[in-house]
Scaffold this active site. Structure first.
Site, PDB file in Angstrom:
ATOM      1  N   SER A 142       0.745  -1.244   0.085  1.00  0.00           N
ATOM      2  CA  SER A 142       0.053   0.073  -0.073  1.00  0.00           C
ATOM      3  C   SER A 142       0.749   1.226  -0.033  1.00  0.00           C
ATOM      4  CB  SER A 142      -0.985   0.010   1.117  1.00  0.00           C
ATOM      5  OG  SER A 142      -1.751   1.146   1.288  1.00  0.00           O
ATOM      6  N   LYS A 196      -3.998  -6.620   3.477  1.00  0.00           N
ATOM      7  CA  LYS A 196      -4.341  -5.869   2.607  1.00  0.00           C
ATOM      8  C   LYS A 196      -5.626  -5.326   2.029  1.00  0.00           C
ATOM      9  CE  LYS A 196      -2.558  -2.775  -0.405  1.00  0.00           C
ATOM     10  NZ  LYS A 196      -3.762  -2.647  -1.535  1.00  0.00           N
ATOM     11  N   HIS A 199      -7.285  -3.642   4.827  1.00  0.00           N
ATOM     12  CA  HIS A 199      -6.645  -2.147   4.862  1.00  0.00           C
ATOM     13  C   HIS A 199      -7.460  -1.234   3.665  1.00  0.00           C
ATOM     14  CE1 HIS A 199      -4.239   0.848   2.552  1.00  0.00           C
ATOM     15  NE2 HIS A 199      -3.469   0.886   3.826  1.00  0.00           N
ATOM     16  N   ASN A 200      -7.705  -1.698   2.665  1.00  0.00           N
ATOM     17  CA  ASN A 200      -8.424  -1.044   1.766  1.00  0.00           C
ATOM     18  C   ASN A 200      -9.897  -0.797   2.154  1.00  0.00           C
ATOM     19  OD1 ASN A 200      -6.115  -1.336   0.233  1.00  0.00           O
ATOM     20  ND2 ASN A 200      -6.828  -2.076  -1.685  1.00  0.00           N
ATOM     21  N   GLU A 203      -9.809   2.050   4.157  1.00  0.00           N
ATOM     22  CA  GLU A 203      -9.567   3.313   3.333  1.00  0.00           C
ATOM     23  C   GLU A 203     -10.645   3.712   2.706  1.00  0.00           C
ATOM     24  OE1 GLU A 203      -7.758   3.400  -0.983  1.00  0.00           O
ATOM     25  OE2 GLU A 203      -6.359   2.593   0.509  1.00  0.00           O
TER      26      GLU A 203
END
Length: 489
Positions: A142, A196, A199-200, A203
């Site tokens: 990222s 990940k 994480h997105n 986000e």
């Protein structure tokens, strides 16, 4: 053609390069340059050779970059055990490259997929390559193109021996905070890409929260984008300090050269997505984990893009609400509401990681995630240091929201969040994530929920049974007969 225009030639030293990167789109190109800048010998390849040639020609002065015109040349250029990083489009493109690589590699070599793969694909690829004795890593990266070049947050999923081969390279090129790399072994096989993905998802929620805050400034407080930019710039010096808040001020302050007005006013209001938010919500549904803020942020993007339906319903219902003049809220209430909602978004994401880790037996160390997200990635923020500390001090807490630090922080800001959502509802301003966060907190805090009625209804029409609060067991009421209660077997 001058000598400087001539196409680069491959290295004449087989086994010279320490790491190979295939896929020279912007992320792959910048990651290769990052390796080279840190003194690693790098072989670069792209299916369209001219792209790899351009990388060597334009950036060869930054370090040791070797051109490989084919995957065979890429493999031949690498020292043993070979380390190949795949940076191509997720899905069939990744499978095609891996299928082409496998016959060229030997047992013990390492293939690392650093694209945005679905974690289940990573598990499948890990198992398939293991049959050939080839080690596989699914590496979440990222930070966008700047992060790939200057230091991303890196979330590898791999077996320990695989990480021993590829991890030192990833740690060196990752972002660093207090001399600590923003990179750690998350867990085996698909753990890195799962983290990940989450994480997105966080986000998505963070960006939608910021957008809702701006919309409230614009529609309830009458602030122009430049004035809102100043508020976000001020907030970036508070507990809301983060990469996204910082760049929000930049975007809102930007003027459009063509119209001389705010750029944000001429950008089409239809947000796109590449799928990781949707994957997060799907995984949460599979695991039964409520990630309501992330889900509403994902749905908000989908709704924004459905412009034809929006126009039709707007024409049918009108865009005026007869509820009366909207309530005004101070920007300090907005700041507190955004902080509380941001904390909840992280908490929901970490809950999902915890559940995924338990189901897949990954043994993910939750406190390591906010630590490696402190720099390099899109969701980097000041509060991540506090999250790391809270999780380290209370590793058995069932939720980040149950740790003393964040229980107090959210409780103190809950009145402001309630005022903001109330003002938004009265003013007809959609705040799907702020509303979802408030409902989530209220549901968690409620001593009793109406789910009891849901269970009663399920038992009525489907004999699905229910449990009682006063004695153990499962029960069914004979609704269609004499309505006596029996204990279900």
């Amino acid at each position: 053609m001058t000598d400087s225009d001539a196409a680069p030639t491959p290295s004449t030293s087989p086994g010279h390069a320490q790491v190979g990167v295939t896929g020279m789109a912007v992320m792959g190109r910048n990651l290769a340059r990052n390796f080279a800048r840190h003194g690693f010998r790098v072989a670069v390849h792209n299916r369209t050779t001219s792209k790899a040639e351009a990388v060597v020609r334009e950036f060869g002065h930054e370090g040791d970059l070797t051109l490989a015109r084919s995957l065979e040349e890429l493999v031949a250029a690498l020292e043993r055990p070979r380390r190949v990083i795949v940076m191509v489009a997720a899905g069939p493109g990744t499978d095609a490259v891996i299928d082409e690589l496998v016959p060229l590699l030997d047992p013990g070599d390492v293939v690392a997929d650093a694209g945005n793969a679905h974690w289940r694909d990573t598990v499948r690829r890990h198992d398939a390559l293991a049959e050939h004795g080839i080690r596989f890593a699914g590496v979440g990266v990222s930070g966008g193109e700047v992060g790939a070049l200057e230091g991303p947050s890196v979330m590898p999923g791999a077996d320990a021996d695989t990480y021993a081969e590829i991890g030192p390279f990833l740690e060196v090129v990752s972002a660093h905070v207090d001399d600590e790399p923003c990179c750690t072994l998350v867990g085996p096989d698909g753990a890195g890409h799962f983290v990940k993905m989450v994480h997105n998802g966080i986000e998505y929620a963070d960006m939608q929260l910021i957008a809702e805050g701006y919309d409230l400034m614009r529609r309830l407080l009458g602030m122009e984008p430049a004035a809102a930019a100043e508020v976000f710039r001020e907030w970036d010096g508070t507990e809301l300090e983060s990469y996204l808040v910082g760049i929000t001020a930049e975007v809102l302050a930007q003027s459009d050269a063509g119209t001389a007005g705010p750029l944000v006013d001429v950008i089409r209001d239809a947000a796109e997505q590449k799928g990781t938010g949707r994957w997060t919500v799907q995984s949460a549904l599979d695991l039964g984990v409520p990630v309501t803020g992330i889900a509403e942020a994902t749905m908000a993007r989908a709704l924004s893009g459905d412009t034809a339906r929006r126009a039709a319903v707007r024409d049918a219902l009108g865009d005026q609400d007869p509820a009366g003049p909207p309530a005004r809220v101070p920007t300090d209430d907005l700041r507190q509401a955004l902080y509380a909602a941001k904390v909840v978004s992280y908490a929901q994401g970490l809950d999902l990681v915890r559940a995924g880790s338990a189901e897949q037996c990954w043994d993910v160390e939750l406190a390591e995630l906010p630590r490696i997200w402190r720099d390099g990635c899109i969701i980097r923020a000041r509060l991540l240091a506090d999250i790391t500390e809270a999780l380290e001090r209370h590793p058995d807490a069932p939720s980040l929201l149950a740790t003393p630090t964040f229980a107090r922080a959210v409780t103190e800001r809950l009145p402001a969040l309630r005022r903001v959502v109330g003002a938004a509802v009265q003013g007809g301003v959609p705040v799907p994530v702020l509303s979802a966060v408030l409902a989530y907190l209220d549901a968690l805090r409620a001593e009793r929920l109406p789910a009891a009625l849901v269970q009663g209804l399920r038992d009525y029409f489907g004999a699905h049974t229910y449990e009682r609060v006063d004695r153990p067991g499962s029960f069914h009421t004979a609704w269609a007969a004499d309505r006596t209660e029996v204990e279900a077997g």
